[in-house]
Enzyme design. Structure first.
Site, PDB file in Angstrom:
ATOM      1  N   ASP A 156       0.793 -15.613   2.248  1.00 28.72           N
ATOM      2  CA  ASP A 156       0.761 -14.164   2.086  1.00 28.72           C
ATOM      3  C   ASP A 156       1.160 -13.451   3.382  1.00 28.72           C
ATOM      4  OD1 ASP A 156      -0.283 -12.088   0.127  1.00 28.72           O
ATOM      5  OD2 ASP A 156      -1.436 -11.555   1.906  1.00 28.72           O
ATOM      6  N   GLU A 158       5.744 -15.355   2.437  1.00 27.67           N
ATOM      7  CA  GLU A 158       6.073 -13.994   2.016  1.00 27.67           C
ATOM      8  C   GLU A 158       6.430 -13.199   3.265  1.00 27.67           C
ATOM      9  OE1 GLU A 158       4.197 -10.303  -0.534  1.00 27.67           O
ATOM     10  OE2 GLU A 158       2.993 -11.301   0.982  1.00 27.67           O
ATOM     11  N   HIS A 180       3.396 -10.876  -9.063  1.00 19.26           N
ATOM     12  CA  HIS A 180       2.264 -10.014  -9.403  1.00 19.26           C
ATOM     13  C   HIS A 180       2.294  -8.665  -8.694  1.00 19.26           C
ATOM     14  CE1 HIS A 180       1.368 -11.834  -5.631  1.00 19.26           C
ATOM     15  NE2 HIS A 180       0.377 -10.980  -5.443  1.00 19.26           N
ATOM     16  N   ASP A 181       3.248  -8.464  -7.798  1.00 22.86           N
ATOM     17  CA  ASP A 181       3.350  -7.189  -7.072  1.00 22.86           C
ATOM     18  C   ASP A 181       4.506  -6.323  -7.568  1.00 22.86           C
ATOM     19  OD1 ASP A 181       1.282  -7.898  -5.333  1.00 22.86           O
ATOM     20  OD2 ASP A 181       2.663  -8.823  -3.899  1.00 22.86           O
TER      21      ASP A 181
END
Ligand code: NOJ
Length: 568
Positions: free
Chosen positions: A200, A261, A337-338
């Site tokens: 992340d 990410e 999911h974003d």
């Protein structure tokens, strides 16, 4: 080109809260995932990326971790985790965990101690600063979910940094004890047999400290004191050093897959971080193509929407394809999911939903890199018709609504329209398994509403329909497995100026594949460039019936038509 299993894999992302509930509490869970491994097997994916399942107070749905070595109670137990991992492995599917170590939850034991006193040994696990000279936060950074990125801590008389919500304090990667705790927890999960990590916002771990330890202001790009700070906090001076240390201490001891990410990443950073010699990760999630439908510099940031332009998409993808070839590796994604649902964003979620979802899938699997499919994408799931703030669950959308409508009195309809287009909850509505009232997701009340179109768009219906979006994904994944040129072939765009068609070649030794996608709802004339010498063009996959007698050298593509041919 070195061969690697993670280059040849297709990854499927599961957002556990919304995938499958097994105990009727309306929240997806680990036994639910275990019960659906057959779906993943049927689809043919190689790896699952599981969004966070660790203990969390859920301020940001698990991206705020309060215990890195335990499972969130709503999702199950460590024993449920082990059972899920064993079921995946039995079916030959690997598991990639989400590693969220730019920040923890403010309810993590480290932070509880850290905030108690300046002398506590955990204090230095986080980032603290005195108020600015005239008082107030130490600099002008705006948190990703709104407000200042600094929160006052009464007990120590300092501010702490949180680039996301105030319940997500940033960890201090300058501290070697913190770094070794992170490496230990990575060993803990890899030791259990997991196969890698999605990291992340990993390019935010090294903060841009000035020589005096100050964190400099972000450039002023909009009215007011607070300014977006991602440009300032990504790709900091010690990023590569930290990731190389992580590779040395952890990653090189396992045959694992890693994807970082990386908001704001450039191709240069992509090369630096993913090259197999001096880099540290297998691939990045870069964001350029996710920003093509935002107005640059808009005061609403990502919520300032505009239609995307095909020429921008081509330019961006081509740059990443060209610049990383042989020097790194790309990830390929259209959703997670974003992000909103790709068929609503880049295709047509009305009359042309099925063909346009298949076209986007063909585009994704036709490029060089490792494709990522987000749950429901393989069905052509669409955005959700949110009616107002009462339908929202995501902290980012809720805060945007509060700041824009309640705070600044902006037009409700315009704000709602932006949230319908870009809101993260679009991707978080439950997986649509069947046509029953809660789509087979739960027997209870779902934590977020099920999309009303589940009666039509669902797994059961698509399994039975040979022309479904699902079957197309399945065929594409199988095709990629059988065609090394789709994995390793060199990318070369053709018809670069065409306003409707995105087409390119993939070449591996003497094998040439042609990928053609019409990105519009209107027919488009395709003309093979004269210099391409072809006599036969067997069809490998298409989203319409194709007349075998058709001359590939010049023909009309139908709305959102997409094909892959071999050129001979
Ligand atoms: C990126 C994650 O994908 C997103 O869901 C999360 O809100 C932020 N990082 C903060 O962890």
């Amino acid at each position: 080109m070195n061969r690697s299993w993670w280059k040849e894999s297709v990854v499927y992302q599961i957002y556990p809260r919304s995938f499958q509930d097994s105990n009727g509490d309306g929240i997806g869970d680990l036994p639910g995932i275990t019960s659906r491994v057959g779906h993943l097997k049927t689809l043919g994916v190689d790896v699952v990326w599981l969004s966070p399942v660790y203990r969390s107070p859920n301020d940001d749905n698990g991206y705020d971790i309060s215990d890195y070595r335990d499972i969130m109670a709503e999702f199950g137990t460590l024993a449920d985790f082990d059972a899920m991992l064993a079921a995946l492995h039995r079916h030959g599917i690997k598991l990639m965990m989400d590693l969220v170590v730019n920040h923890s939850s403010d309810e993590h034991a480290w932070f509880r101690q850290a905030r108690a006193s300046r002398d506590n040994p955990y204090h230095d696990y986080y980032i603290w600063r005195a108020p600015a000279e005239g008082g107030g936060p130490p600099n002008n950074w705006e948190a990703a979910f709104g407000g200042s990125a600094w929160e006052w801590n009464e007990a120590t008389g300092e501010y702490y940094l949180h680039l996301f919500s105030k319940k997500q304090p940033d960890l201090n990667w300058e501290n070697p004890h913190l770094r070794s705790e992170v490496y230990d927890l990575m060993h803990f999960w890899l030791g259990k047999g997991v196969d890698g990590f999605r990291m992340d916002v990993i390019n935010m771990i090294s903060k841009p400290y000035g020589p005096d330890g100050r964190l400099p202001d972000a450039p002023v790009v909009k009215a007011g004191f607070l300014q977006p700070c991602f440009g300032a906090v990504t790709n900091g001076p010690r990023l590569l050093e930290h990731l190389r240390e992580m590779k040395r201490e952890v990653l090189r001891h396992y045959d694992c897959i890693t994807v970082g990410e990386a908001p704001c990443a450039t191709t240069r950073q992509g090369m630096e971080l993913t090259n197999e010699q001096g880099g540290a990760l297998n691939m990045l999630f870069q964001f350029e193509h996710m920003e093509l439908d935002s107005v640059p510099g808009h005061p609403w940031g990502k919520w300032g929407c505009k239609p995307f332009e095909l020429r921008d998409l081509k330019a961006s993808m081509t740059r990443w394809q060209d610049e990383l070839v042989g020097r790194g590796w790309n990830s390929l994604y259209l959703s997670n999911h974003d992000q909103p649902r790709p068929v609503s964003r880049f295709g047509d979620d009305g009359a042309q939903r099925v063909v346009s979802a298949k076209m986007l899938a063909t585009f994704l699997h036709g490029l060089q890199g490792t494709p990522y499919v987000y749950q429901g994408e393989e069905l052509g799931m669409t955005n959700f018709p949110f009616r107002g703030p009462e339908d929202l669950r995501d902290i980012e959308s809720i805060n945007f609504w509060r700041e824009a409508v309640d705070g600044r009195g902006e037009d409700r309809a315009a704000v709602l329209d932006a949230i319908r287009r870009k809101g993260r909850d679009n991707a978080r509505t439950p997986m649509q398994w069947d046509a029953t009232p809660n789509a087979g997701f739960t027997s209870g009340t779902p934590w977020i509403a099920v999309n009303p179109n589940h009666a039509e768009i669902n797994v059961a219906a698509e399994y039975d329909d040979p022309d479904s979006v699902f079957q197309h994904y399945r065929r594409l994944i199988a095709l990629r497995r059988s065609q090394p040129a789709l994995v390793y072939g060199r990318y070369r765009p053709i018809l670069a100026e065409h306003p409707q068609i995105y087409a390119w070649l993939r070449t591996l030794y003497d094998d040439r594949l042609l990928v053609v996608c019409n990105f519009t709802a209107s027919p488009a004339e395709f003309r093979l460039p004269d210099e391409l010498d072809v006599v036969r063009w067997p069809l490998l996959i298409a989203n319409y019936a194709v007349d075998p007698a058709q001359d590939l050298r010049c023909f009309a593509l139908r709305p959102y038509e997409a094909r892959i041919h071999r050129l001979q």
